[in-house]
Design a protein around this motif. Structure first.
Motif, mmCIF file in Angstrom:
data_model
loop_
_atom_site.group_PDB
_atom_site.id
_atom_site.type_symbol
_atom_site.label_atom_id
_atom_site.label_comp_id
_atom_site.label_asym_id
_atom_site.label_seq_id
_atom_site.Cartn_x
_atom_site.Cartn_y
_atom_site.Cartn_z
ATOM 1 N N LEU A 29 0.828 -1.206 0.000
ATOM 2 C CA LEU A 29 0.000 0.000 0.000
ATOM 3 C C LEU A 29 0.864 1.257 0.000
ATOM 4 C CD1 LEU A 29 -2.859 -0.958 2.495
ATOM 5 C CD2 LEU A 29 -3.018 -0.717 0.000
ATOM 6 N N ARG A 30 2.007 1.211 0.678
ATOM 7 C CA ARG A 30 2.928 2.355 0.662
ATOM 8 C C ARG A 30 3.438 2.607 -0.744
ATOM 9 N NH1 ARG A 30 5.818 0.552 5.396
ATOM 10 N NH2 ARG A 30 7.577 0.002 4.077
ATOM 11 N N LEU A 31 3.699 1.547 -1.464
ATOM 12 C CA LEU A 31 4.238 1.649 -2.814
ATOM 13 C C LEU A 31 3.176 2.088 -3.821
ATOM 14 C CD1 LEU A 31 6.657 1.108 -4.727
ATOM 15 C CD2 LEU A 31 5.791 -1.221 -4.940
ATOM 16 N N THR A 32 1.988 1.513 -3.727
ATOM 17 C CA THR A 32 0.956 1.751 -4.735
ATOM 18 C C THR A 32 -0.010 2.870 -4.370
ATOM 19 O OG1 THR A 32 -0.501 0.074 -3.756
ATOM 20 C CG2 THR A 32 1.025 -0.651 -5.476
ATOM 21 N N GLY A 33 -0.042 3.259 -3.109
ATOM 22 C CA GLY A 33 -0.966 4.302 -2.657
ATOM 23 C C GLY A 33 -2.260 3.707 -2.139
ATOM 24 N N GLY A 34 -3.039 4.546 -1.493
ATOM 25 C CA GLY A 34 -4.321 4.104 -0.960
ATOM 26 C C GLY A 34 -4.263 3.619 0.472
ATOM 27 N N GLY A 35 -3.083 3.533 1.033
ATOM 28 C CA GLY A 35 -2.946 3.074 2.402
ATOM 29 C C GLY A 35 -2.921 4.226 3.383
ATOM 30 N N PRO A 36 -2.689 3.917 4.649
ATOM 31 C CA PRO A 36 -2.617 4.960 5.669
ATOM 32 C C PRO A 36 -1.385 5.840 5.477
ATOM 33 C CG PRO A 36 -2.068 2.816 6.608
ATOM 34 C CD PRO A 36 -2.494 2.573 5.198
#
Length: 78
Positions: A29-36
């Motif tokens: 999620l850190r790499l692709t986005g959309g996470g916290p």
């Protein structure tokens, strides 16, 4: 600092445990986005310096809650 302090920094493993996710998924999620949201502390952008604020993790999880699948699908599409 208490364990319920929203400003407490957690490393990736601790954050994943809090959210009941795998650490590898959180990294994705850190790499692709959309996470916290996260902060990078220490030297440069080294992965071992990534920290999440407890409050940001809980707010992110709450933002993903829904009372029906149609509500969830509408949030995902937005």
């Amino acid at each position: 600092m208490s364990t319920s302090d929203p400003d407490q920094f957690l490393n990736t493993d601790q954050a994943a445990t809090l959210l009941s996710l795998s650490a590898s998924y959180l990294r994705k999620l850190r790499l692709t986005g959309g996470g916290p949201s996260f902060s990078t502390l220490g030297s440069g952008s080294r992965a071992d310096g990534v920290r999440y604020r407890r409050g940001a993790l809980l707010a992110w999880a709450e933002s993903r809650s829904a009372s029906s699948t149609s509500e969830r699908d509408a949030k995902v599409a937005a």
